[in-house]
Design an enzyme around this catalytic site. Sequence first.
Site, PDB file in Angstrom:
ATOM      1  N   GLY A  20       0.828  -1.203   0.000  1.00 36.22           N
ATOM      2  CA  GLY A  20       0.000   0.000   0.000  1.00 36.22           C
ATOM      3  C   GLY A  20       0.858   1.247   0.000  1.00 36.22           C
ATOM      4  O   GLY A  20       0.526   2.254   0.628  1.00 36.22           O
ATOM      5  N   ARG A  23       0.333   5.750  -1.734  1.00 36.91           N
ATOM      6  CA  ARG A  23      -0.345   6.945  -1.253  1.00 36.91           C
ATOM      7  C   ARG A  23      -0.420   6.925   0.278  1.00 36.91           C
ATOM      8  O   ARG A  23      -0.139   5.914   0.909  1.00 36.91           O
ATOM      9  CB  ARG A  23      -1.759   7.031  -1.830  1.00 36.91           C
ATOM     10  CG  ARG A  23      -2.659   5.887  -1.417  1.00 36.91           C
ATOM     11  CD  ARG A  23      -4.039   6.000  -2.051  1.00 36.91           C
ATOM     12  NE  ARG A  23      -3.969   5.869  -3.501  1.00 36.91           N
ATOM     13  CZ  ARG A  23      -5.020   6.003  -4.305  1.00 36.91           C
ATOM     14  NH1 ARG A  23      -6.200   6.298  -3.792  1.00 36.91           N
ATOM     15  NH2 ARG A  23      -4.878   5.853  -5.603  1.00 36.91           N
ATOM     16  N   ASN A  88       1.772  -2.573   5.458  1.00 32.77           N
ATOM     17  CA  ASN A  88       1.003  -1.357   5.687  1.00 32.77           C
ATOM     18  C   ASN A  88      -0.397  -1.408   5.087  1.00 32.77           C
ATOM     19  O   ASN A  88      -1.303  -0.744   5.570  1.00 32.77           O
ATOM     20  CB  ASN A  88       1.770  -0.157   5.101  1.00 32.77           C
ATOM     21  CG  ASN A  88       0.896   1.077   4.978  1.00 32.77           C
ATOM     22  OD1 ASN A  88       0.615   1.750   5.976  1.00 32.77           O
ATOM     23  ND2 ASN A  88       0.461   1.386   3.763  1.00 32.77           N
ATOM     24  N   SER A 142      -3.848  -0.742  14.147  1.00 34.71           N
ATOM     25  CA  SER A 142      -4.685   0.435  14.379  1.00 34.71           C
ATOM     26  C   SER A 142      -5.115   0.438  15.837  1.00 34.71           C
ATOM     27  O   SER A 142      -5.263  -0.616  16.457  1.00 34.71           O
ATOM     28  CB  SER A 142      -5.927   0.388  13.485  1.00 34.71           C
ATOM     29  OG  SER A 142      -6.889   1.361  13.881  1.00 34.71           O
ATOM     30  N   TYR A 156     -12.956  -4.480  10.472  1.00 34.94           N
ATOM     31  CA  TYR A 156     -11.616  -3.899  10.425  1.00 34.94           C
ATOM     32  C   TYR A 156     -10.966  -3.946  11.808  1.00 34.94           C
ATOM     33  O   TYR A 156      -9.803  -4.344  11.956  1.00 34.94           O
ATOM     34  CB  TYR A 156     -11.711  -2.459   9.927  1.00 34.94           C
ATOM     35  CG  TYR A 156     -10.427  -1.669   9.977  1.00 34.94           C
ATOM     36  CD1 TYR A 156      -9.457  -1.810   8.988  1.00 34.94           C
ATOM     37  CD2 TYR A 156     -10.188  -0.757  11.004  1.00 34.94           C
ATOM     38  CE1 TYR A 156      -8.292  -1.068   9.019  1.00 34.94           C
ATOM     39  CE2 TYR A 156      -9.026  -0.010  11.046  1.00 34.94           C
ATOM     40  CZ  TYR A 156      -8.078  -0.178  10.054  1.00 34.94           C
ATOM     41  OH  TYR A 156      -6.922   0.555  10.096  1.00 34.94           O
ATOM     42  N   ALA A 157     -11.719  -3.540  12.823  1.00 36.28           N
ATOM     43  CA  ALA A 157     -11.200  -3.553  14.192  1.00 36.28           C
ATOM     44  C   ALA A 157     -10.850  -4.967  14.627  1.00 36.28           C
ATOM     45  O   ALA A 157      -9.801  -5.200  15.251  1.00 36.28           O
ATOM     46  CB  ALA A 157     -12.224  -2.935  15.145  1.00 36.28           C
ATOM     47  N   ALA A 158     -11.701  -5.931  14.292  1.00 35.99           N
ATOM     48  CA  ALA A 158     -11.441  -7.325  14.666  1.00 35.99           C
ATOM     49  C   ALA A 158     -10.208  -7.856  13.945  1.00 35.99           C
ATOM     50  O   ALA A 158      -9.387  -8.579  14.529  1.00 35.99           O
ATOM     51  CB  ALA A 158     -12.662  -8.185  14.336  1.00 35.99           C
ATOM     52  N   ALA A 159     -10.050  -7.502  12.664  1.00 35.58           N
ATOM     53  CA  ALA A 159      -8.890  -7.953  11.895  1.00 35.58           C
ATOM     54  C   ALA A 159      -7.597  -7.373  12.469  1.00 35.58           C
ATOM     55  O   ALA A 159      -6.579  -8.073  12.573  1.00 35.58           O
ATOM     56  CB  ALA A 159      -9.045  -7.550  10.431  1.00 35.58           C
ATOM     57  N   ILE A 189      -5.145   9.397  11.052  1.00 33.50           N
ATOM     58  CA  ILE A 189      -4.079  10.020  10.266  1.00 33.50           C
ATOM     59  C   ILE A 189      -4.710  10.883   9.181  1.00 33.50           C
ATOM     60  O   ILE A 189      -5.620  10.439   8.469  1.00 33.50           O
ATOM     61  CB  ILE A 189      -3.173   8.963   9.605  1.00 33.50           C
ATOM     62  CG1 ILE A 189      -2.666   7.974  10.655  1.00 33.50           C
ATOM     63  CG2 ILE A 189      -2.004   9.629   8.887  1.00 33.50           C
ATOM     64  CD1 ILE A 189      -1.955   6.770  10.051  1.00 33.50           C
TER      65      ILE A 189
END
Length: 264
Positions: A20, A23, A88, A142, A156-159, A189
Amino acid sequence: MGQEFNFNNELSGKIALVTGGTRGTGKAIADRLVKAGATVIITARNKPDTEGDHQHFIAADLSKTEGTQKVAKEIFSKFGGLDILINNMGGSETKAGGYSALSDDDWEQTLQTNLLAPVRLDREFLPQMTARKSGVIIHIASIQAKLPLYDSTLPYAAAKAGLLNYSKGVSKEVASKRVRVLTVSPGWIMTDSSSRMMERISESSKISIEEAKESVMQALGGIPMGRPAQPEEVAELVGFLVSPRAAYLTGTEFVIDGGTLPTI
């Protein structure tokens, strides 16, 4: 006798991969490693607008096994392996509405991107690092691993929570072989995509950009520093962690969130 470090060229001769890396925070990390003297490979699904003298681009979708295999094959063919791996790539595209609004496909795609892609890349590159007894892997997680936003980014939070635990376990396995594995957990960010999100919130809610920022910070429970991080600030932390100056650090999570997390 203390060890002396050359901060300006401390990664000279090192080969690094930043996923990633075209950008946002990934690009900032790639640029930071180049400034330290590394040769940097970046991957993403789409080619960057510009490609630096010391950056090499590989187009790949790392959420799929074939994408990981493509990247590994090309890196081993052209560079012989890696010294530094920055996992990332990540993100969430799930809809709002809490747990009941999410399908199996929502969970599967998010887990593939944020957890299984790093796992697959580690599996490709760790063997040559441990055989050589040298290497650094950074997993970008994160603060949502500990502060989940259930309405919109629960998968996303669980991953990321899974990535945090996985990273700690792998670090224990390979530390004796002189490979360091660390986790960096950023808060909010201010990337270009975040700026565009502020514009959308501003337009839809009929508020100013600054008021939109305040609303997001309030949703996070507040940011004591009073602002989101800049990508370059996260990149600077990563630059230190992969350097010889951090030679005794492994298995640790480094939170960079301006004080957002309310507990230690």
